[in-house]
Write a protein that holds these residues in place. Structure first.
Motif, PDB file in Angstrom:
ATOM      1  N   VAL A  17     -17.681  62.227 -93.325  1.00 14.44           N
ATOM      2  CA  VAL A  17     -17.592  62.217 -94.782  1.00 14.44           C
ATOM      3  C   VAL A  17     -18.517  63.275 -95.368  1.00 14.44           C
ATOM      4  CG1 VAL A  17     -16.941  59.767 -94.912  1.00 14.44           C
ATOM      5  CG2 VAL A  17     -19.355  60.414 -95.026  1.00 14.44           C
ATOM      6  N   TYR A  20     -20.730  50.107 -95.757  1.00 11.64           N
ATOM      7  CA  TYR A  20     -21.422  50.304 -94.480  1.00 11.64           C
ATOM      8  C   TYR A  20     -22.890  50.609 -94.741  1.00 11.64           C
ATOM      9  CZ  TYR A  20     -16.887  50.668 -92.185  1.00 11.64           C
ATOM     10  OH  TYR A  20     -15.631  50.414 -91.694  1.00 11.64           O
ATOM     11  N   VAL A  37     -21.519  55.613 -96.940  1.00 11.44           N
ATOM     12  CA  VAL A  37     -20.143  55.127 -96.832  1.00 11.44           C
ATOM     13  C   VAL A  37     -20.113  53.745 -97.478  1.00 11.44           C
ATOM     14  CG1 VAL A  37     -18.264  54.516 -95.275  1.00 11.44           C
ATOM     15  CG2 VAL A  37     -19.791  56.414 -94.686  1.00 11.44           C
ATOM     16  N   PRO A  85      -7.359  60.047 -88.677  1.00  7.12           N
ATOM     17  CA  PRO A  85      -7.741  58.801 -89.340  1.00  7.12           C
ATOM     18  C   PRO A  85      -8.084  57.675 -88.364  1.00  7.12           C
ATOM     19  CG  PRO A  85      -5.438  59.365 -89.820  1.00  7.12           C
ATOM     20  CD  PRO A  85      -6.018  60.478 -89.012  1.00  7.12           C
ATOM     21  N   THR A 135     -10.256  65.061 -90.057  1.00  6.29           N
ATOM     22  CA  THR A 135     -10.295  64.299 -88.817  1.00  6.29           C
ATOM     23  C   THR A 135      -9.094  63.380 -88.710  1.00  6.29           C
ATOM     24  OG1 THR A 135     -11.626  62.598 -89.880  1.00  6.29           O
ATOM     25  CG2 THR A 135     -12.808  64.337 -88.737  1.00  6.29           C
ATOM     26  N   ASN A 144     -21.532  57.317 -84.589  1.00  2.72           N
ATOM     27  CA  ASN A 144     -20.165  56.921 -84.916  1.00  2.72           C
ATOM     28  C   ASN A 144     -19.760  57.402 -86.306  1.00  2.72           C
ATOM     29  OD1 ASN A 144     -21.563  55.140 -86.535  1.00  2.72           O
ATOM     30  ND2 ASN A 144     -20.540  53.305 -85.790  1.00  2.72           N
ATOM     31  N   ALA A 145     -20.632  58.235 -86.904  1.00  2.00           N
ATOM     32  CA  ALA A 145     -20.319  58.824 -88.210  1.00  2.00           C
ATOM     33  C   ALA A 145     -21.143  60.092 -88.412  1.00  2.00           C
ATOM     34  CB  ALA A 145     -20.600  57.829 -89.335  1.00  2.00           C
ATOM     35  N   LEU A 188     -16.386  58.700 -87.889  1.00  2.00           N
ATOM     36  CA  LEU A 188     -16.032  58.927 -89.294  1.00  2.00           C
ATOM     37  C   LEU A 188     -16.818  60.126 -89.812  1.00  2.00           C
ATOM     38  CD1 LEU A 188     -14.616  57.900 -91.907  1.00  2.00           C
ATOM     39  CD2 LEU A 188     -16.694  56.566 -92.330  1.00  2.00           C
ATOM     40  N   SER A 223      -9.879  58.212 -85.569  1.00  2.00           N
ATOM     41  CA  SER A 223     -11.005  58.692 -84.764  1.00  2.00           C
ATOM     42  C   SER A 223     -12.115  57.647 -84.727  1.00  2.00           C
ATOM     43  CB  SER A 223     -11.543  59.997 -85.354  1.00  2.00           C
ATOM     44  OG  SER A 223     -12.700  60.418 -84.652  1.00  2.00           O
ATOM     45  N   ASP A 224     -12.866  57.634 -83.634  1.00  2.00           N
ATOM     46  CA  ASP A 224     -13.995  56.715 -83.513  1.00  2.00           C
ATOM     47  C   ASP A 224     -15.245  57.238 -84.209  1.00  2.00           C
ATOM     48  OD1 ASP A 224     -14.147  58.770 -81.604  1.00  2.00           O
ATOM     49  OD2 ASP A 224     -15.417  57.576 -80.292  1.00  2.00           O
TER      50      ASP A 224
END
Length: 122
Positions: free
Chosen positions: A19, A27, A24, A12, A10, A90-91, A17, A14-15
């Motif tokens: 993984v 977080y 994370v 880096p 992705t 958002n992830a 994330l 980007s809105d």
């Protein structure tokens, strides 16, 4: 072809994330949205098929097919991110790829994971 032709992942900035881990560091998960995926099926280019057939006789990397697979994986990732974003995430945690042959006409690539909303720990 340089190394950048064989990379992916992705943006880096980007809105969303993405993984491959379950969490994370730094977080916490505020909300689990659920499974999301990005799917694409690509046929092989005739030129790369012919080149791959000739190359397979002498051995070595099939660079045309490698580049096509990288482009296909990147497109699947983009679709995964779009779906996570559209559902309010958002992830994406635990992202994986699944690659299969699609009825001998192409390659199916599916990027999948769990869309979540994360927030930085205080």
């Amino acid at each position: 072809m340089g190394i950048e032709d064989f990379g992916g992942g992705t943006d880096p900035h980007s809105d969303v994330l993405v993984v491959t881990t379950n969490d994370v560091p730094g977080y916490r998960v505020q909300q689990v949205i659920g499974e999301v995926f990005g799917l694409t099926v690509r046929s092989r280019h005739l030129g790369s098929q012919i080149g791959a057939g000739l190359k397979s006789m002498i051995g070595g990397e099939l660079k045309g097919l490698t580049k096509t697979l990288v482009e296909t994986r990147n497109q699947a990732m983009e679709r995964l991110i779009e779906q996570a974003r559209a559902r309010g995430g958002n992830a994406v945690l635990m992202m994986r790829f699944d690659v299969t042959e699609a009825a001998d006409v192409g390659t199916e690539v599916c990027a999948y994971g769990t869309a979540v909303v994360i927030a930085q720990e205080q």
